[in-house]
Scaffold this motif. Sequence first.
Motif, PDB file in Angstrom:
ATOM      1  N   ARG A  46       0.831  -1.207   0.000  1.00 40.30           N
ATOM      2  CA  ARG A  46       0.000   0.000   0.000  1.00 40.30           C
ATOM      3  C   ARG A  46       0.861   1.251   0.000  1.00 40.30           C
ATOM      4  O   ARG A  46       0.567   2.226  -0.701  1.00 40.30           O
ATOM      5  N   ASP A  47       1.932   1.222   0.792  1.00 39.51           N
ATOM      6  CA  ASP A  47       2.824   2.378   0.853  1.00 39.51           C
ATOM      7  C   ASP A  47       3.543   2.604  -0.475  1.00 39.51           C
ATOM      8  O   ASP A  47       3.715   3.738  -0.916  1.00 39.51           O
ATOM      9  N   ILE A  48       3.972   1.506  -1.103  1.00 34.26           N
ATOM     10  CA  ILE A  48       4.640   1.602  -2.404  1.00 34.26           C
ATOM     11  C   ILE A  48       3.683   2.181  -3.445  1.00 34.26           C
ATOM     12  O   ILE A  48       4.062   3.000  -4.288  1.00 34.26           O
ATOM     13  N   LYS A  49       2.412   1.775  -3.371  1.00 33.76           N
ATOM     14  CA  LYS A  49       1.413   2.297  -4.307  1.00 33.76           C
ATOM     15  C   LYS A  49       1.231   3.798  -4.127  1.00 33.76           C
ATOM     16  O   LYS A  49       1.126   4.554  -5.099  1.00 33.76           O
ATOM     17  N   ILE A  50       1.212   4.230  -2.855  1.00 32.98           N
ATOM     18  CA  ILE A  50       1.069   5.666  -2.574  1.00 32.98           C
ATOM     19  C   ILE A  50       2.266   6.440  -3.123  1.00 32.98           C
ATOM     20  O   ILE A  50       2.117   7.506  -3.733  1.00 32.98           O
ATOM     21  N   LEU A  51       3.454   5.911  -2.929  1.00 36.40           N
ATOM     22  CA  LEU A  51       4.669   6.561  -3.451  1.00 36.40           C
ATOM     23  C   LEU A  51       4.633   6.642  -4.972  1.00 36.40           C
ATOM     24  O   LEU A  51       5.037   7.652  -5.560  1.00 36.40           O
ATOM     25  N   THR A  52       4.144   5.598  -5.615  1.00 36.40           N
ATOM     26  CA  THR A  52       4.044   5.590  -7.082  1.00 36.40           C
ATOM     27  C   THR A  52       3.079   6.679  -7.549  1.00 36.40           C
ATOM     28  O   THR A  52       3.346   7.394  -8.528  1.00 36.40           O
ATOM     29  N   GLU A  53       1.956   6.810  -6.826  1.00 37.85           N
ATOM     30  CA  GLU A  53       0.978   7.841  -7.189  1.00 37.85           C
ATOM     31  C   GLU A  53       1.539   9.241  -6.962  1.00 37.85           C
ATOM     32  O   GLU A  53       1.324  10.153  -7.761  1.00 37.85           O
ATOM     33  N   LEU A  54       2.280   9.425  -5.851  1.00 38.37           N
ATOM     34  CA  LEU A  54       2.883  10.724  -5.571  1.00 38.37           C
ATOM     35  C   LEU A  54       3.966  11.062  -6.590  1.00 38.37           C
ATOM     36  O   LEU A  54       4.118  12.223  -6.983  1.00 38.37           O
ATOM     37  N   LEU A  55       4.709  10.062  -7.027  1.00 37.61           N
ATOM     38  CA  LEU A  55       5.765  10.295  -8.027  1.00 37.61           C
ATOM     39  C   LEU A  55       5.162  10.778  -9.335  1.00 37.61           C
ATOM     40  O   LEU A  55       5.714  11.655 -10.016  1.00 37.61           O
ATOM     41  N   ASP A  56       4.023  10.195  -9.716  1.00 37.09           N
ATOM     42  CA  ASP A  56       3.249  10.664 -10.874  1.00 37.09           C
ATOM     43  C   ASP A  56       4.064  10.696 -12.163  1.00 37.09           C
ATOM     44  O   ASP A  56       4.091  11.699 -12.876  1.00 37.09           O
ATOM     45  N   LEU A  57       4.745   9.578 -12.453  1.00 40.04           N
ATOM     46  CA  LEU A  57       5.451   9.415 -13.727  1.00 40.04           C
ATOM     47  C   LEU A  57       4.771   8.290 -14.489  1.00 40.04           C
ATOM     48  O   LEU A  57       4.729   7.147 -14.023  1.00 40.04           O
ATOM     49  N   SER A  58       4.230   8.609 -15.666  1.00 41.07           N
ATOM     50  CA  SER A  58       3.465   7.638 -16.445  1.00 41.07           C
ATOM     51  C   SER A  58       4.314   6.429 -16.805  1.00 41.07           C
ATOM     52  O   SER A  58       5.443   6.551 -17.277  1.00 41.07           O
ATOM     53  N   GLY A  59       3.747   5.222 -16.571  1.00 39.18           N
ATOM     54  CA  GLY A  59       4.408   3.985 -16.956  1.00 39.18           C
ATOM     55  C   GLY A  59       5.524   3.551 -16.026  1.00 39.18           C
ATOM     56  O   GLY A  59       6.263   2.620 -16.341  1.00 39.18           O
TER      57      GLY A  59
ATOM     58  N   VAL B 285      17.919   0.973 -30.982  1.00 38.81           N
ATOM     59  CA  VAL B 285      19.056   0.070 -31.192  1.00 38.81           C
ATOM     60  C   VAL B 285      20.357   0.765 -30.863  1.00 38.81           C
ATOM     61  O   VAL B 285      21.285   0.176 -30.313  1.00 38.81           O
ATOM     62  N   ALA B 286      20.451   2.095 -31.185  1.00 40.37           N
ATOM     63  CA  ALA B 286      21.718   2.801 -30.992  1.00 40.37           C
ATOM     64  C   ALA B 286      22.138   2.812 -29.528  1.00 40.37           C
ATOM     65  O   ALA B 286      23.321   2.729 -29.205  1.00 40.37           O
ATOM     66  N   SER B 287      21.182   2.880 -28.623  1.00 43.00           N
ATOM     67  CA  SER B 287      21.534   2.949 -27.212  1.00 43.00           C
ATOM     68  C   SER B 287      21.676   1.566 -26.595  1.00 43.00           C
ATOM     69  O   SER B 287      22.343   1.396 -25.593  1.00 43.00           O
ATOM     70  N   ARG B 288      21.029   0.560 -27.207  1.00 43.04           N
ATOM     71  CA  ARG B 288      21.015  -0.802 -26.702  1.00 43.04           C
ATOM     72  C   ARG B 288      20.383  -0.911 -25.321  1.00 43.04           C
ATOM     73  O   ARG B 288      20.512  -1.917 -24.655  1.00 43.04           O
ATOM     74  N   ARG B 289      19.739   0.170 -24.881  1.00 43.40           N
ATOM     75  CA  ARG B 289      19.092   0.167 -23.575  1.00 43.40           C
ATOM     76  C   ARG B 289      17.730   0.819 -23.691  1.00 43.40           C
ATOM     77  O   ARG B 289      17.432   1.524 -24.643  1.00 43.40           O
ATOM     78  N   GLU B 290      16.941   0.615 -22.666  1.00 39.61           N
ATOM     79  CA  GLU B 290      15.581   1.134 -22.645  1.00 39.61           C
ATOM     80  C   GLU B 290      15.578   2.650 -22.488  1.00 39.61           C
ATOM     81  O   GLU B 290      16.285   3.195 -21.643  1.00 39.61           O
ATOM     82  N   ASP B 291      14.794   3.335 -23.309  1.00 44.47           N
ATOM     83  CA  ASP B 291      14.663   4.785 -23.194  1.00 44.47           C
ATOM     84  C   ASP B 291      13.462   5.109 -22.320  1.00 44.47           C
ATOM     85  O   ASP B 291      12.394   4.509 -22.448  1.00 44.47           O
ATOM     86  N   LEU B 292      13.639   6.080 -21.424  1.00 44.73           N
ATOM     87  CA  LEU B 292      12.586   6.483 -20.503  1.00 44.73           C
ATOM     88  C   LEU B 292      12.091   7.872 -20.878  1.00 44.73           C
ATOM     89  O   LEU B 292      12.886   8.786 -21.084  1.00 44.73           O
ATOM     90  N   ASP B 293      10.762   8.045 -20.943  1.00 43.38           N
ATOM     91  CA  ASP B 293      10.173   9.301 -21.411  1.00 43.38           C
ATOM     92  C   ASP B 293      10.465  10.475 -20.486  1.00 43.38           C
ATOM     93  O   ASP B 293      10.480  11.619 -20.917  1.00 43.38           O
TER      94      ASP B 293
END
Length: 420
Positions: free
Chosen positions: A5-18, A95-103
Motif C-alpha cells: 500500500r505504501d509503495i502504491k502511494i509513493l508511485t501515485e505521488l511520483l506521478d510518472l506515467s508507466g 538500437v543505438a543505445s542498446r538500452r531502454e529509453d525512458l520518457d
Amino acid sequence: MTGKRDIKILTELLDLSGVKVISHRLYVEIGMILQVEQEKPFSICPKCGTTSHKLHQNHRHIIKDLPFGGKEVFLEINRRQFKCEQCKKPFSVRVASRREDLDFVKKKRTYTKRLAHKIIQEVLENDIHSVASKGIVTKDEIERMLKDASEELPNLKPINLKRLGIDEIALKKGHGNYCAVLVDLDQGKLITILSGRTQEIIKKTLMEWGTEILEKIEEVSIDLWTGYKKLVAELMPNAQVVADRFHVMTQINKELDSQRKREKRQAEDLIKKANTTEKSKYEEILAGLKNSKYSLLKNENKLNEEQLNKLIQVKNVSPILKEMHEFKEKIRKIFNNTKDWYSATFKLGIWLSKAKKYFPNSNNTIIRWFSEIVAYFDNRTTSGTVEGINNKLKLIKRSGYGFRNFDNFRIRCLLTWHLI
C-alpha cells in the motif's frame, strides 16, 4: 514505508506515467532515493517485431527529480536491456543505445525533464548563480538544461509578420559591443537576438526567413541608422521604412541638452573672470541653469510643480534655451496630435524652416529622413514595443551574470518569450 500500500502511494505521488516505485530509502543528509522501473515487463524487438519478456541486463543509475516535502528526491532508474528470442540478440527500444529509453529523462542526463523545466523557470526569474546556490543542480547542469530547452524551441521564423522592429542593445556598456534585436511589433514578441548589429549578421538571419516572409512585411520601424534602411530596401520590397519618432526626439533633446551644458560652462567661466559688479548677474544665470536638465528635456505636460518653476527660471535667464524648448515641444505636439501624413508634411516643413537656427544637426537629420519620418503618420508605428523588450533584455543581462557567453544569454532571452 515497506508495504504494498505504501509503495502504491509513493508511485501515485511520483506521478510518472508507466513507472512504478519498487522501494525507497531515506537519508538525513541526502534526501529520499526511490528505486523505480517501467511497469511493462516486456519490450518489442525493433528488428523483427517480436515481443520479448526475456531480460538480458539491468543498467541502474541515479538521477535527480523534483524535491518533495522540503527533501531532495533521487530516482534510481533501471534502463533494461532485453534479448530477442527470435534474433538471439539483445535490444532496446532504440538500437543505438542498446538500452531502454525512458520518457521522463533525456538521454545522458542526470535529472528528470520536469526538474529541468522547473529549474529553467527559476533561472528566467532570477539568475544562474542564485539557482545553483540552492544545491539541487550545478551551474554546468543549468547551462545544459538551457541548451537542451533551446534545441526544443519551435521554429523561430516569424509567422504572419506584418510589422518588424529592428533595434540594438549594448552587451557591455561603453565597449561598442552591440547585438541586434528583431521584434514582431504586432505580437509584441522578440523574434530573435543576434550576436552583432552589422548588416552582414542581420542579413544572414533575414535571408534564412525566406522571401515568402520578407515580401509580406509591410512596415519596418528602425532608428536613424542607414544600415538598417539599406537592408529593408534590399530584402523587403513591399515594406515601408518608418523612422522611429522617439529616436527623432532623442536627437532633438541631445542638441537641446548640449546647448544647456554650453551655457552653463560659459556662465561658470564668466564668473571666474567677472568683476564684483558683473559677478552677481552671471551667478543668477548659473543658478537658473543648474539642475535644469530634466525640466528642459522632459515632456512639459508631465513636469511637477518644482520642475515647472525651474523651467520658468531657465527661460528667464536664457532666451536661446527658451526658444529651443518651445520648438522641442512644438515638434512633440506635431507627432502627438497630427492625424495624417499630408498635414504632418506641412507642419514639419514649417518647423524645419523656423528651428534651423537652433537645431542645425536635428534639422539636417530630419531632412535626410523626411519621408521615413512622415511615414509614421500612416499607422503611427513606433519602436515603443522594441524599447520595452530592450528594457527587459537589459534586466536579463544584469541578472544573468552567471551566463558565460553570448549564446547562453541569447538562449535565456529566447526562452523568456518562446518557452512553451
